[in-house]
Design a protein around this motif. Structure first.
Motif, PDB file in Angstrom:
ATOM      1  N   VAL A 392      24.466   6.189  11.126  1.00 55.29           N
ATOM      2  CA  VAL A 392      22.630   7.124  10.871  1.00 55.29           C
ATOM      3  C   VAL A 392      22.860   6.453   9.258  1.00 55.29           C
ATOM      4  N   MET A 393      22.200   6.064   8.541  1.00 56.15           N
ATOM      5  CA  MET A 393      21.834   6.070   7.687  1.00 56.15           C
ATOM      6  C   MET A 393      22.180   7.753   7.154  1.00 56.15           C
ATOM      7  N   THR A 394      22.895   7.380   5.703  1.00 59.78           N
ATOM      8  CA  THR A 394      23.065   8.300   4.343  1.00 59.78           C
ATOM      9  C   THR A 394      21.473   9.216   4.379  1.00 59.78           C
ATOM     10  N   GLY A 395      21.141   9.926   5.037  1.00 68.48           N
ATOM     11  CA  GLY A 395      19.668  10.763   4.762  1.00 68.48           C
ATOM     12  C   GLY A 395      18.975  10.571   5.753  1.00 68.48           C
ATOM     13  N   ALA A 396      19.082   9.709   6.995  1.00 66.56           N
ATOM     14  CA  ALA A 396      18.804   9.938   7.634  1.00 66.56           C
ATOM     15  C   ALA A 396      18.315  10.832   8.548  1.00 66.56           C
ATOM     16  N   THR A 397      18.565  11.964   7.938  1.00 58.21           N
ATOM     17  CA  THR A 397      18.358  13.080   9.276  1.00 58.21           C
ATOM     18  C   THR A 397      17.914  15.234   8.163  1.00 58.21           C
ATOM     19  N   SER A 398      17.434  13.933   6.676  1.00 53.95           N
ATOM     20  CA  SER A 398      17.235  14.985   5.984  1.00 53.95           C
ATOM     21  C   SER A 398      14.959  15.323   6.166  1.00 53.95           C
ATOM     22  N   ALA A 399      14.771  15.854   5.972  1.00 60.38           N
ATOM     23  CA  ALA A 399      13.165  15.800   6.291  1.00 60.38           C
ATOM     24  C   ALA A 399      12.295  15.061   5.166  1.00 60.38           C
ATOM     25  N   GLY A 400      12.978  14.272   4.470  1.00 59.24           N
ATOM     26  CA  GLY A 400      11.419  13.476   4.939  1.00 59.24           C
ATOM     27  C   GLY A 400      12.685  12.091   5.048  1.00 59.24           C
ATOM     28  N   ALA A 401      13.158  11.662   6.052  1.00 63.22           N
ATOM     29  CA  ALA A 401      13.491  11.337   7.045  1.00 63.22           C
ATOM     30  C   ALA A 401      12.506   9.754   7.638  1.00 63.22           C
ATOM     31  N   LEU A 402      12.087  10.281   7.963  1.00 57.27           N
ATOM     32  CA  LEU A 402      10.739   9.718   9.169  1.00 57.27           C
ATOM     33  C   LEU A 402       9.711   9.504   8.356  1.00 57.27           C
ATOM     34  N   SER A 403       8.938   9.847   6.520  1.00 54.26           N
ATOM     35  CA  SER A 403       8.464   9.304   6.348  1.00 54.26           C
ATOM     36  C   SER A 403       9.001   8.135   5.515  1.00 54.26           C
ATOM     37  N   THR A 404      10.468   8.218   5.364  1.00 56.16           N
ATOM     38  CA  THR A 404      11.246   7.209   4.590  1.00 56.16           C
ATOM     39  C   THR A 404      11.174   5.943   5.909  1.00 56.16           C
ATOM     40  N   TYR A 405      11.480   5.623   7.276  1.00 57.28           N
ATOM     41  CA  TYR A 405      11.442   5.416   7.866  1.00 57.28           C
ATOM     42  C   TYR A 405       9.566   4.746   8.171  1.00 57.28           C
ATOM     43  N   GLU A 406       8.466   5.928   7.950  1.00 55.43           N
ATOM     44  CA  GLU A 406       7.559   5.021   7.399  1.00 55.43           C
ATOM     45  C   GLU A 406       7.066   4.330   6.496  1.00 55.43           C
ATOM     46  N   LEU A 407       7.672   4.828   5.338  1.00 56.34           N
ATOM     47  CA  LEU A 407       7.340   3.706   4.170  1.00 56.34           C
ATOM     48  C   LEU A 407       8.514   2.810   4.074  1.00 56.34           C
ATOM     49  N   GLN A 408      10.198   2.522   5.007  1.00 51.89           N
ATOM     50  CA  GLN A 408      10.443   0.953   4.657  1.00 51.89           C
ATOM     51  C   GLN A 408       8.940   0.072   6.204  1.00 51.89           C
ATOM     52  N   ALA A 409       8.856   0.571   7.092  1.00 41.85           N
ATOM     53  CA  ALA A 409       7.948   0.389   8.098  1.00 41.85           C
ATOM     54  C   ALA A 409       6.934  -0.856   6.948  1.00 41.85           C
TER      55      ALA A 409
END
Lengths: 439, 287
Positions: A392-409
């Motif tokens: 699991v990437m570091t930070g990938a369970t944080s509150a901003g994880a979903l938005s981070t995935y969206e941003l990367q996408a």
């Protein structure tokens, strides 16, 4: 007379409502094997003599479209329509403020193992019972790869393509030994645009739609080269050689025509349809696709000819993204005591064996899995891969994880589509992640 | 007597007024509050006043203007295409529909389908390995284009939108065309006007208000498109097919930035109101 009937009817209605409120209501993941499995487990629980009527479980399902958004809205509004709700590793940080941590019995570690239990943890607290685990396999056509490993003409052509396209002297290897270079060379060899003699149209099928789940699939490439979201000090580390290598791999394959032209609009279903058509040689895909793709009745073109191995290795080793689905406790639950009893039972071997037999994909320790291993041999592979290669990437369970995935996408698909340079995409991603993950 | 009429009118209007206040007025007030507040899902019940920061944030976002440009282009192209195609069909099929009015119901079927379902349907139809269109392309031409790739996504989305909503334009324009008194056309014919002259000098001038209204309705609808674009391409590679509605949806649900999303919605509301006011002013001047 009429008023007394009305009074009786109202009383009955009130009693029914009270009874309904006393039940444990569970909002599950609808429309797939998870639903069937949860129904089986709930039926078993409800049939037990020591489960009181007010603690019987009632399941609620709607549909998958916008599920997480609807759930988030309901939780934020303090809705008590369900006591237990679905939870995913990548969304725990976002939902944690509206949920209550739970304490599972010590035996839960023996059932799932520490690594799998951790997929339902946030800031050191357990938020749910992990019911299903998802990770990735490298799917390949056994008939094509067998011939590649035995046919001298094919091997010569393979070496020629590897030298010409990758500038490396490579020989075909069994998929379990692949590095990303071997995967790329194999994909190019089986691509008609590169090798007109290829028996299939494409060497691979990439899921490149601007969608957060596609980032999870792609992450195995970056992680295997040593990439991570952030370092121990909390610095964002995506603008790294590891990320560049993984991103360039997808772009090179797409630009070479090794993946279908519409890959930038592909997700799980489209990729399966492409691979299932018999016109694609390899595919990095979620484990959930394995059973249907290898079933000759459901996928006649490739059924019985599909092999699965862990994703290829990079400089840092072999890795697969893992995340869990599970059930956790709604802070506004109406029947918390009953809900906790069901959660505790769900973390027992009896419950998980019923869940596995019903079609779910729990990652279980070998001893717990043993009674159903013959019925679900895929779960043995799932547990092995999760234990050996899961990350699991570091930070990938944080509150901003979903938005981070969206941003990367958004940024990475922009690079793959040729709308922005790799430098621009990585710089924008790093800047956005710094904002999202500091919250 | 007059005051009695006035009171009756007020009583009759009261339920509708209350309904509108509850269903539109209340959400609007909440939206106004949220648009000037820092608010996320976890603070949804305790918004913090930040003035016009959300508006400034939305307006300074490159993605916001990219989405606005996409929606504007999409709305204009779709509205023009639907208007022209609807007008052609209305006039071309008028003799047939006059004799067999039930055909109109048949022609309306595309717009009865939920837009999200239309998007999913075309995902199947255009898929290279299971879709009927690529199958024909491969069979007859040996290759098939990337319908949903970055180069063609805009065109494909426009075609899907036009195919679904042209029936709406057809319905309105056929009604307007059929409402033109026949004796006007007959008189023009007797005076020697040919079919083209009748079209340019009688039909189109008489249909102009309806053409304007149809264009406006279709433009607004296409500008705020969400369902079929979202199910077909989502936000698109690099955000290339992000419409205003998708931008707002993603800011709200995906980023959890509720204040910013609501501020963008308010800007859209103001823009729509401005367009409506201009159209209204133009139609008044014409009258």
């Amino acid at each position: 007379m009429r008023s007394s009937r009305l009074f009786a009817a109202l009383t009955a209605l009130l009693l029914t409502s009270a009874a309904a409120q006393a039940e444990v209501t569970v909002l599950g993941w609808p429309g797939g094997p998870e639903e069937t499995a949860l129904r089986d487990a709930a039926n078993l629980y409800n049939s037990k003599a020591d489960v009181a009527d007010e603690d019987k479980v009632e399941l609620i399902f709607f549909n998958r479209d916008g599920f997480w958004d609807k759930l988030q809205t309901d939780l934020a509004a303090g809705g008590g329509e369900f006591d237990l709700n679905l939870l995913a590793t990548y969304a725990i940080g976002r939902y944690a403020p509206f949920m209550e941590p739970v304490e599972l019995p010590d035996s839960a570690v023996e059932v799932f193992g520490e690594k799998v239990l951790a997929t339902m943890q946030f800031e050191g607290q357990q938020y749910g019972v992990p019911t299903d685990l998802s990770l990735h396999f490298m799917y390949y056509r056994t008939d094509l790869i067998d011939q590649l490993l035995s046919d001298a003409d094919w091997q010569a052509r393979y070496a020629e393509i590897a030298q010409k396209k990758l500038g490396k002297a490579l020989k075909p290897k069994p998929p379990a030994e692949w590095t990303w270079d071997d995967y790329q060379a194999t994909a190019l060899f089986f691509t008609k645009a590169v090798n007109p003699d290829s028996p299939v149209r494409y060497g691979t099928v990439l899921q490149m739609k601007n969608l957060l789940f596609n980032m999870m699939v792609w992450h195995s490439t970056a992680r295997s080269q040593g990439g991570d979201w952030m370092d121990a000090e909390g610095n964002i580390t995506v603008d790294s050689p590891a990320y560049r290598k993984g991103l360039e791999l997808y772009k090179e394959l797409y630009d070479a025509g090794a993946s279908p032209k519409d890959s930038l609009s592909y997700e799980f279903a489209e990729a399966n349809a492409a691979f299932g058509s018999g016109q694609v040689a390899t595919m990095l895909q979620w484990n959930a696709a394995a059973a249907d793709l290898n079933d000759p009745e459901k996928t006649p073109a490739v059924g019985g000819k599909v092999g699965t191995v862990p994703p290829p290795a990079g400089e840092a080793g072999r890795f697969t993204h893992i995340h869990g689905l599970g059930l956790g406790l709604n802070k506004s639950a109406q029947n918390k005591a009953g809900a906790l009893k069901f959660l505790e039972w769900l973390a027992t071997p009896e419950a998980m064996q019923a869940y596995a037999a019903g079609g779910g994909t729990p990652a279980l320790s070998p001893d717990v899995l043993a009674p159903v291993a013959a019925q679900r041999p895929d779960l043995t592979q799932l547990g092995d891969y999760a234990g050996q290669y899961g990350f699991v990437m570091t930070g990938a369970t944080s509150a901003g994880a979903l938005s981070t995935y969206e941003l990367q996408a958004e940024q990475f698909t922009g690079y793959w589509a040729g709308q922005k340079s790799l430098d621009e995409a990585l710089a924008a991603t790093a800047q956005g992640m710094a904002d999202l993950l500091k919250k | 007597m007059q005051s009695q009429h006035l009171r009756d009118g007020r009583i009759l209007l009261a339920p509708l007024t209350i309904f509108l206040l509850a269903m539109l007025g209340l959400p609007l007030v909440v939206d106004l509050i949220y648009s000037v507040s820092r608010v996320e899902f976890r603070t949804i019940l305790s918004p913090e006043f930040v003035g016009l920061a959300n508006y400034a944030s939305a307006l300074s976002s490159e993605n916001y203007w990219q989405a606005a440009w996409f929606s504007l282009r999409f709305g204009l192209v779709c509205a023009v295409a639907q208007l022209l195609l609807g007008l052609f069909l209305a006039i071309f099929l008028a003799p047939l529909i006059d004799r067999r009015p039930w055909l109109l119901a048949f022609l309306m079927l595309p717009m009865m389908v939920a837009p999200a379902l239309v998007g999913l349907m075309y995902r199947l139809i255009l898929h290279e390995f299971v879709g009927v269109v690529p199958w024909f392309m491969f069979t007859y031409f040996g290759d098939s284009p990337s319908f949903l790739g970055p180069d063609n996504a805009f065109r494909t989305l426009v075609v899907v939108e036009v195919l679904q909503w042209t029936p709406f334009a057809l319905l309105i324009l056929y009604s307007a065309y059929a409402a033109i008194p026949k004796d006007v056309r007959e008189a023009a014919s007797i005076d020697g006007a040919g079919p083209w002259q009748r079209l340019w000098r009688i039909d189109l001038p008489l249909m102009t208000p309806v053409l304007g209204a149809t264009f406006f309705i279709r433009f607004i609808d296409s500008f705020r498109v969400f369902d079929n674009v979202y199910t077909l391409t989502g936000a698109g590679a690099g955000g290339a097919t992000t419409t205003m509605s998708i931008w707002v949806y993603e800011a709200f649900f995906k980023s959890g930035d509720i204040g910013r999303a609501v501020a963008a919605s308010m800007l859209l509301l103001v823009a729509a109101w401005a367009v409506l006011a201009i159209v209204h002013r133009l139609s008044e001047r014409r009258a």
